[in-house]
Scaffold this motif. Structure first.
Motif, PDB file in Angstrom:
ATOM      1  N   LEU A 218      24.221  45.454  32.555  1.00  0.00           N
ATOM      2  CA  LEU A 218      22.952  45.697  31.883  1.00  0.00           C
ATOM      3  C   LEU A 218      23.000  45.088  30.491  1.00  0.00           C
ATOM      4  O   LEU A 218      23.793  45.485  29.651  1.00  0.00           O
ATOM      5  N   VAL A 219      22.143  44.101  30.273  1.00  0.00           N
ATOM      6  CA  VAL A 219      21.952  43.503  28.957  1.00  0.00           C
ATOM      7  C   VAL A 219      20.761  44.229  28.320  1.00  0.00           C
ATOM      8  O   VAL A 219      19.707  44.330  28.946  1.00  0.00           O
ATOM      9  N   TYR A 220      20.924  44.731  27.096  1.00  0.00           N
ATOM     10  CA  TYR A 220      19.843  45.555  26.541  1.00  0.00           C
ATOM     11  C   TYR A 220      19.647  45.317  25.050  1.00  0.00           C
ATOM     12  O   TYR A 220      20.569  44.953  24.327  1.00  0.00           O
ATOM     13  N   ASN A 221      18.406  45.534  24.621  1.00  0.00           N
ATOM     14  CA  ASN A 221      18.014  45.359  23.229  1.00  0.00           C
ATOM     15  C   ASN A 221      18.442  46.589  22.427  1.00  0.00           C
ATOM     16  O   ASN A 221      17.804  47.640  22.498  1.00  0.00           O
ATOM     17  N   GLU A 222      19.494  46.438  21.658  1.00  0.00           N
ATOM     18  CA  GLU A 222      20.050  47.555  20.897  1.00  0.00           C
ATOM     19  C   GLU A 222      19.124  48.000  19.763  1.00  0.00           C
ATOM     20  O   GLU A 222      19.244  49.112  19.248  1.00  0.00           O
ATOM     21  N   GLU A 223      18.174  47.142  19.379  1.00  0.00           N
ATOM     22  CA  GLU A 223      17.265  47.477  18.276  1.00  0.00           C
ATOM     23  C   GLU A 223      16.109  48.367  18.728  1.00  0.00           C
ATOM     24  O   GLU A 223      15.378  48.897  17.888  1.00  0.00           O
ATOM     25  N   ASP A 224      15.935  48.538  20.029  1.00  0.00           N
ATOM     26  CA  ASP A 224      14.925  49.447  20.555  1.00  0.00           C
ATOM     27  C   ASP A 224      15.585  50.815  20.765  1.00  0.00           C
ATOM     28  O   ASP A 224      16.445  50.973  21.625  1.00  0.00           O
ATOM     29  N   ARG A 225      15.157  51.796  19.989  1.00  0.00           N
ATOM     30  CA  ARG A 225      15.861  53.082  19.985  1.00  0.00           C
ATOM     31  C   ARG A 225      15.766  53.807  21.326  1.00  0.00           C
ATOM     32  O   ARG A 225      16.715  54.504  21.730  1.00  0.00           O
ATOM     33  N   ILE A 226      14.650  53.649  22.046  1.00  0.00           N
ATOM     34  CA  ILE A 226      14.512  54.332  23.333  1.00  0.00           C
ATOM     35  C   ILE A 226      15.417  53.680  24.374  1.00  0.00           C
ATOM     36  O   ILE A 226      16.104  54.361  25.141  1.00  0.00           O
ATOM     37  N   VAL A 227      15.426  52.359  24.401  1.00  0.00           N
ATOM     38  CA  VAL A 227      16.327  51.651  25.310  1.00  0.00           C
ATOM     39  C   VAL A 227      17.772  52.039  25.015  1.00  0.00           C
ATOM     40  O   VAL A 227      18.548  52.346  25.934  1.00  0.00           O
ATOM     41  N   LYS A 228      18.142  52.038  23.742  1.00  0.00           N
ATOM     42  CA  LYS A 228      19.517  52.383  23.343  1.00  0.00           C
ATOM     43  C   LYS A 228      19.880  53.788  23.820  1.00  0.00           C
ATOM     44  O   LYS A 228      20.990  54.014  24.340  1.00  0.00           O
ATOM     45  N   ARG A 229      18.944  54.725  23.677  1.00  0.00           N
ATOM     46  CA  ARG A 229      19.217  56.105  24.104  1.00  0.00           C
ATOM     47  C   ARG A 229      19.413  56.183  25.617  1.00  0.00           C
ATOM     48  O   ARG A 229      20.360  56.834  26.097  1.00  0.00           O
ATOM     49  N   LEU A 230      18.555  55.531  26.375  1.00  0.00           N
ATOM     50  CA  LEU A 230      18.683  55.570  27.833  1.00  0.00           C
ATOM     51  C   LEU A 230      19.990  54.947  28.303  1.00  0.00           C
ATOM     52  O   LEU A 230      20.627  55.444  29.238  1.00  0.00           O
TER      53      LEU A 230
END
Length: 452
Positions: A218-230
């Motif tokens: 999973l590559v994810y946008n760490e700057e998006d707080r909701i994505v980071k939390r999930l």
């Protein structure tokens, strides 16, 4: 294989029909309305239905697969006949999974940026002559169609839409793909007509993460707080690769990406697109493209169709159109344009026409979305509200929702067109944002009459 499409005229559906026809399958289909460019593209390949409408007699026992579009309702006569005959019925995401379950599936998800990221990856693969199967939602320069299916390619690259699959399958499309490699670009509430609360909407992305195959990436946008939390909360045993917006600079209207080899000029611009680029880079590296080769290819990427697409640039006047219509996309796009052209007047024209954007409960999500521009205009049709049987929205409600005291609002197409033709466009960037057409406005005609 013989395949029949119920609602063949849709953007994804007609592209899939063309891909299967090219693959050698026998394809037929129906629809009650088919518009351009689908109509011409189907006609060229002999796939355009002879007449519009639904015809139960088209459904015969020798059909191997029926693909049901979201546009078709549960009482569709062709669907009922297919059920009666016991035929195999798929939504198009179900069918895509069946065609790719023995491949490495790469799925790009998120409320925004997924089309651009998918297009970036596809551009890089084509640049380096890497053959992949794909499904992407926008037309890309250099590609005849936006679905490709083969028996031989190792990778299947999919734009993972969170909207529902079909009248028979109310799961979000991206729940069906079970990715080996996935990307999440960000989460901002959308599709309120389907996901009535933000919590319900977020839950769909949690399920998407859980659907990644064990040991997947999973590559994810760490700057998006909701994505980071999930990502932090998931118990799925996957590899997690975070990305952020890279360092960049803007000089004389050109964006330069900072790399280990120095500053590299790009065709695209905007912080959100630079973030998309970094996400695409990680995915490409997991598909066998090293960083240097990625940078070589991405330098020539001009963007997906309707995503910050430059229509005109001459004598101090620049015109862009963008697909942006949800709050997060509108804000990102307007900020990007103003940052790219700080010394020009930026006029942003936003059309609201979807069920979500015209819902009075959702409208407050647009607060501050147009703050980054010099002049802001919102167009929405009162007639469209009546057709959708939605409550009328006053100009005062619209101004309050956007919290923009200088907001101009227009509720009929003629008044909006008159406003445009009276604009002083000297040293101006005019930005159109919509997934609609502003009540029938021809941008090409406007540019030829007003700008050229």
């Amino acid at each position: 294989m013989r395949v029949h499409f119920i609602a063949i005229g849709g953007s994804a559906m007609h592209n899939l029909a063309l891909a299967l026809h090219d693959k050698g399958d026998v394809v037929s289909g129906s629809d009650d309305a088919i518009f351009e460019p689908s109509k011409s593209r189907l006609a060229v390949q002999g796939l355009l239905p002879q007449e519009e409408g639904w015809f139960a007699e088209k459904i015969t026992a020798d059909i191997d697969a029926v693909i049901l579009g979201m546009h078709a309702k549960g009482d569709n006569p062709e669907l009922l006949k297919a059920k009666e005959l016991g035929l195999s019925i798929y939504s198009y995401p179900e069918f895509i999974y069946e065609q790719s379950k023995n491949k490495t599936r790469v799925v790009i998800g998120g409320s925004h940026g997924k089309t651009t990221i998918t297009s970036m990856i596809l551009h890089v693969m084509q640049y380096h002559d890497r053959e992949v199967d794909y499904l992407v939602g926008a037309q890309l320069e250099g590609f005849d169609r936006m679905v490709n299916l083969t028996d031989d390619n190792e990778f299947m690259l999919i734009e993972g839409d969170e909207y529902l699959s079909s009248a028979l399958d109310l799961r979000p499309k991206f729940h069906l793909y079970q990715p080996n490699i996935a990307l999440l670009s960000g989460i901002a509430w959308d599709h309120i007509n389907v996901f009535p609360t933000f919590e319900n909407y977020i839950e769909q992305f949690k399920i998407f993460i859980d659907k990644i195959v064990n040991g997947g990436v999973l590559v994810y946008n760490e700057e998006d707080r909701i994505v980071k939390r999930l990502v932090e909360e998931t118990e799925n045993p996957i590899r997690k690769l975070a990305y952020i917006t890279p360092e960049y600079s803007i000089e004389d209207g050109v964006t330069y990406l900072e790399t280990n080899e120095g500053a590299m000029p790009l065709e695209i611009f905007g912080a959100h697109n630079l973030s998309n680029l970094n996400g695409a880079k990680w995915v490409c590296q997991n598909m066998g493209i090293d960083e240097d080769d990625f940078y070589e290819a991405i330098a020539s990427f001009k963007g997906a169709s309707k995503r910050l697409e430059r229509l005109y640039d001459a004598e101090g006047t620049i015109v862009y159109k963008d697909f942006a219509h949800s709050p997060s996309k509108v804000k990102a796009t307007t900020m990007a344009v103003k940052a790219q052209y700080p010394n020009k007047k930026v006029i942003a024209c936003l059309e609201l026409h979807t069920y979500s954007s015209l819902n009075t409960d959702f409208l407050t999500q647009y607060k501050g979305a147009l703050d980054g521009v010099d002049e802001a205009v919102v167009f929405y049709s009162l007639d469209a509200l009546k057709i959708k049987q939605m409550s009328e929205i006053s100009k005062e409600q619209m101004v309050t929702a956007f919290d923009h005291k200088a907001l101009n609002t227009y509720t009929d197409a003629d008044s909006f067109k008159s406003f445009l033709y009276e604009l002083d466009l000297k040293d101006t960037v005019l930005l159109f944002m919509s997934s609609g057409n502003y009540g029938g406005l021809s941008l090409d005609k406007f540019i030829s009459e007003r700008c050229s």
